[in-house]
Write a protein that holds these residues in place. Structure first.
Motif, mmCIF file in Angstrom:
data_model
loop_
_atom_site.group_PDB
_atom_site.id
_atom_site.type_symbol
_atom_site.label_atom_id
_atom_site.label_comp_id
_atom_site.label_asym_id
_atom_site.label_seq_id
_atom_site.Cartn_x
_atom_site.Cartn_y
_atom_site.Cartn_z
ATOM 1 N N HIS A 30 -4.183 3.932 15.062
ATOM 2 C CA HIS A 30 -3.354 3.175 16.000
ATOM 3 C C HIS A 30 -4.256 2.202 16.723
ATOM 4 O O HIS A 30 -4.473 2.315 17.935
ATOM 5 C CB HIS A 30 -2.649 4.123 16.978
ATOM 6 C CG HIS A 30 -1.546 4.907 16.337
ATOM 7 N ND1 HIS A 30 -1.198 6.183 16.713
ATOM 8 C CD2 HIS A 30 -0.703 4.584 15.315
ATOM 9 C CE1 HIS A 30 -0.188 6.609 15.965
ATOM 10 N NE2 HIS A 30 0.124 5.657 15.101
ATOM 11 N N SER B 95 -6.726 -0.315 7.424
ATOM 12 C CA SER B 95 -5.641 -0.964 8.159
ATOM 13 C C SER B 95 -5.619 -0.567 9.627
ATOM 14 O O SER B 95 -6.146 0.473 10.023
ATOM 15 C CB SER B 95 -4.295 -0.590 7.524
ATOM 16 O OG SER B 95 -4.064 0.795 7.614
ATOM 17 N N ASN B 96 -4.983 -1.419 10.427
ATOM 18 C CA ASN B 96 -4.652 -1.111 11.822
ATOM 19 C C ASN B 96 -5.860 -0.651 12.642
ATOM 20 O O ASN B 96 -5.772 0.320 13.398
ATOM 21 C CB ASN B 96 -3.558 -0.019 11.872
ATOM 22 C CG ASN B 96 -2.199 -0.540 11.407
ATOM 23 O OD1 ASN B 96 -2.033 -1.729 11.155
ATOM 24 N ND2 ASN B 96 -1.228 0.350 11.319
ATOM 25 N N THR C 194 -7.682 4.162 8.819
ATOM 26 C CA THR C 194 -6.595 3.541 9.559
ATOM 27 C C THR C 194 -6.503 4.142 10.957
ATOM 28 O O THR C 194 -7.379 4.903 11.371
ATOM 29 C CB THR C 194 -5.275 3.702 8.777
ATOM 30 O OG1 THR C 194 -4.253 2.931 9.398
ATOM 31 C CG2 THR C 194 -4.810 5.165 8.713
ATOM 32 N N CYS D 268 0.798 -1.216 0.000
ATOM 33 C CA CYS D 268 0.000 0.000 0.000
ATOM 34 C C CYS D 268 0.829 1.262 0.000
ATOM 35 O O CYS D 268 0.289 2.350 0.106
ATOM 36 C CB CYS D 268 -0.939 0.001 1.193
ATOM 37 S SG CYS D 268 -0.058 -0.126 2.730
ATOM 38 N N LEU E 112 -5.549 -4.567 5.711
ATOM 39 C CA LEU E 112 -4.338 -5.021 6.379
ATOM 40 C C LEU E 112 -4.451 -4.910 7.886
ATOM 41 O O LEU E 112 -4.861 -3.870 8.397
ATOM 42 C CB LEU E 112 -3.152 -4.118 5.976
ATOM 43 C CG LEU E 112 -2.882 -3.952 4.495
ATOM 44 C CD1 LEU E 112 -2.003 -2.739 4.266
ATOM 45 C CD2 LEU E 112 -2.203 -5.196 3.996
ATOM 46 N N MET F 261 0.001 5.651 0.812
ATOM 47 C CA MET F 261 -0.006 5.900 2.244
ATOM 48 C C MET F 261 0.765 7.176 2.610
ATOM 49 O O MET F 261 1.065 7.410 3.774
ATOM 50 C CB MET F 261 0.593 4.713 2.993
ATOM 51 C CG MET F 261 -0.295 3.479 2.983
ATOM 52 S SD MET F 261 -1.851 3.717 3.824
ATOM 53 C CE MET F 261 -1.325 3.498 5.527
HETATM 54 C C1 LIG Z 1 0.117 -0.060 10.857
HETATM 55 O O1 LIG Z 1 0.687 0.369 12.069
HETATM 56 C C2 LIG Z 1 2.097 0.130 12.150
HETATM 57 C C3 LIG Z 1 2.523 0.518 13.552
HETATM 58 O O2 LIG Z 1 2.095 1.822 13.862
HETATM 59 C C4 LIG Z 1 2.789 0.968 11.073
HETATM 60 O O3 LIG Z 1 4.169 0.715 11.108
HETATM 61 C C5 LIG Z 1 2.238 0.546 9.726
HETATM 62 O O4 LIG Z 1 2.786 1.374 8.709
HETATM 63 C C6 LIG Z 1 0.744 0.689 9.687
HETATM 64 N N1 LIG Z 1 0.315 0.083 8.436
HETATM 65 C C7 LIG Z 1 -0.679 0.529 7.705
HETATM 66 C C8 LIG Z 1 -0.885 -0.134 6.406
HETATM 67 O O5 LIG Z 1 -1.399 1.424 8.086
#
Ligand SMILES: *[C@@H]1O[C@H](CO)[C@@H](O)[C@H](O)[C@H]1NC(C)=O
Ligand SMILES: *[C@@H]1O[C@H](CO)[C@@H](O)[C@H](O)[C@H]1NC(C)=O
Ligand SMILES: *[C@@H]1O[C@H](CO)[C@@H](O)[C@H](O)[C@H]1NC(C)=O
Ligand SMILES: *[C@@H]1O[C@H](CO)[C@@H](O)[C@H](O)[C@H]1NC(C)=O
Ligand SMILES: *[C@@H]1O[C@H](CO)[C@@H](O)[C@H](O)[C@H]1NC(C)=O
Ligand SMILES: *[C@@H]1O[C@H](CO)[C@@H](O)[C@H](O)[C@H]1NC(C)=O
Length: 453
Positions: free
Chosen positions: A152, A191-192, A150, A30, A214, A34
């Motif tokens: 945390h 994601s996340n 997305t 991605c 993801l 991003m």
């Molecule tokens: C998901 O969270 C991790 C830790 O904060 C970060 O390194 C990663 O880039 C994030 N991935 C996405 C796809 O948002």
């Protein structure tokens, strides 16, 4: 001759990947979308209150409306800080990042009037639960591009318990909403985040492409009726990676429309990659194909699943009237534990949207390979049941070892099905012992990077 066939297959696979513009590795990548947004606003700037009681629907709608003006300026982020943000349905916009901070929880209102009524999807013709219209999802995207949802590990909680009660007591006026629905959208990352308690499905990308899902956790209680986790629906170039899902019905369900409506809409789910997922479906299937598959499902590569405490491990569902196809599917590297039935192919599974369907529209199920799997505490190995005069063909099993705990009946049941098997324990039924693997679908993993961990 055989070598030539393999070379042609590999070239064909390369062509397929090139043509759809995926990264050639066949799994999520991605980075291209991003990049941080040059502008960011916080939901409190629009009057939102994160006390879990104040209704913030208008704040979310106004924030997104404001951020539309940044679409041609590199896009913008809507930041949701720690707090409990109660809201009804709202739309996203293109070039937007919705970011949920740690301990930020978006909570869906339990007032059904906060979830407006919309027309059914054209490939379904009616709502999933009951005929007619349906409620709009909590978070919606229509015709969007470049959207990131997305955080945390923030949470989106659909508070679905009221919807499950309305469903069970048959007091719904319209079909239930989902948490996140993206319609006809492209370049999307989810994601996340954690998705909890969806009224129906948690993540529903439909008629969309270039979608990456993801590192998502999805949970809905076992008893929540027909709650699915992630449902890629008439989507292309979609990947799901690193997700953990436990729901009341199917954890991941690939779909593509319902009977005559899906046949007319004719948009398949294709070029789909799923890897590294932990799936639990105590009353459903961990990985399901269909039963709504009338636009077709093809070119699906699934690897590295851990499936436990599920009714069915991998389930292919269809019924006469669907039309469409499920073909060119490979599922590999699966561990199953405490699963009632490891594999199921059923040609008699699913309801119809009214009486307009054509019972002679038969689905084609062909070229499906299941390989490199181990199962412990499995009750039944497989129930494979094709359709009379429409057998499922090229169903191939390879390198599978299941420890079967039930002594009640035969581990495999087969009818109207044909295919090939090698190194499968317990020994499958004779329908799957053709001595030629030619009709199996195989995917040359080592040529595409799928084999890399
Ligand atoms: C998901 O969270 C991790 C830790 O904060 C970060 O390194 C990663 O880039 C994030 N991935 C996405 C796809 O948002
Ligand atoms: C959300 O999008 C739909 C479809 O474009 C539109 O009908 C609806 O009015 C939008 N809702 C809001 C609050 O903007
Ligand atoms: C999506 O875009 C098409 C074409 O511009 C338009 O006809 C349709 O109304 C849009 N859908 C929504 C829900 O906004
Ligand atoms: C999908 O979106 C594209 C681009 O926004 C638009 O051109 C197309 O008409 C839309 N299709 C539908 C079915 O809404
Ligand atoms: C997954 O999400 C969690 C919580 O947001 C984060 O700590 C972790 O780094 C993420 N993992 C990856 C591989 O992005
Ligand atoms: C269904 O409609 C009735 C009559 O308008 C209303 O009282 C009830 O709250 C509605 N139920 C749901 C679940 O929206």
């Amino acid at each position: 001759m055989k070598r030539l066939a393999i070379v042609i297959l590999v070239l064909a696979v390369f062509d397929a990947i090139e043509a759809t513009g995926s990264d050639g590795g066949g799994y999520c990548n991605c980075n291209r979308i991003m990049a941080p947004r040059p502008h960011s606003v916080t939901i409190t700037e629009f009057g939102a209150v994160g006390d879990g009681k104040t209704l913030n629907t208008v704040a979310f709608q106004n924030a997104v409306f404001y951020l539309r003006s940044f679409a041609d300026k590199g896009g913008a982020q809507l930041y949701v800080p720690k707090g409990k943000w109660l809201t009804g349905s709202f739309n996203l916009t293109s070039h937007l990042t919705l970011f949920l901070e740690k301990d930020a929880v978006i909570i869906g209102s339990q007032d059904s009037s906060q979830w407006p009524i919309v027309d059914p999807l054209p490939s379904y013709g009616q709502g999933q639960d009951i005929p007619g219209q349906r409620h709009r999802s909590l978070i919606n995207g229509y015709n969007l591009t470049d959207v990131v949802i997305t955080g945390h590990n923030g949470i989106i909680d659909g508070q679905g318990v009221v919807w499950w009660e309305w469903f069970n007591s048959q007091t719904l006026n319209y079909s239930r909403p989902h948490i996140l629905e993206l319609v006809n959208s492209t370049d999307v990352v989810v994601s996340n985040l954690t998705f909890l308690n969806s009224p129906a499905w948690s993540i529903h990308p439909v008629y969309s492409s270039n979608v990456e899902i993801l590192n998502i956790t999805v949970h809905a209680p076992v008893e929540s009726p027909f709650t699915n986790g992630i449902v890629p629906d008439s989507c292309s170039n979609l990947c799901i990676e690193g997700c953990s899902i436990e729901v009341g019905h199917d954890a991941i369900a690939l779909k593509s429309g319902w009977d005559n409506y899906g046949i007319t809409f004719s948009t398949p789910s294709t070029d789909i990659h799923i890897r590294n997922a932990h799936l639990q479906a105590p009353l459903g299937s961990a990985l399901a194909f269909g039963s709504e598959m009338s636009g077709g499902i093809s070119l699906v590569y699934v690897e590295h699943l851990h499936i436990d405490d599920s009714l069915i491990g991998i389930n292919f569902k269809t019924v006469p009237g669907r039309g469409g196809f499920i073909h060119n599917i490979v599922v590999s590297n699966v561990e199953m534990e405490n699963v009632h039935e490891a594999f199921r192919f059923s040609g008699n599974c699913g309801r119809h949207p009214g009486n307009q369907y054509d019972p002679s529209a038969l689905p084609i199920v062909q070229g499906i390979t299941l390989k490199d799997m181990v199962g412990t505490n499995i009750s039944t190995a497989g129930f494979f049941s094709g359709i009379d005069s429409d057998p499922f063909t090229g169903i191939c099993l390879s390198n599978i070892a299941l420890s079967i705990t039930s002594d009640a009946s035969l581990p495999w049941t087969c009818s109207n099905i044909s295919g090939y098997s090698e190194s499968v324990f317990p020994s499958p039924c004779s329908d799957l012992t053709s001595n030629s693997s030619l009709s199996c679908f195989s995917f040359a993993a080592e040529f595409t990077g799928l084999a890399d961990a």
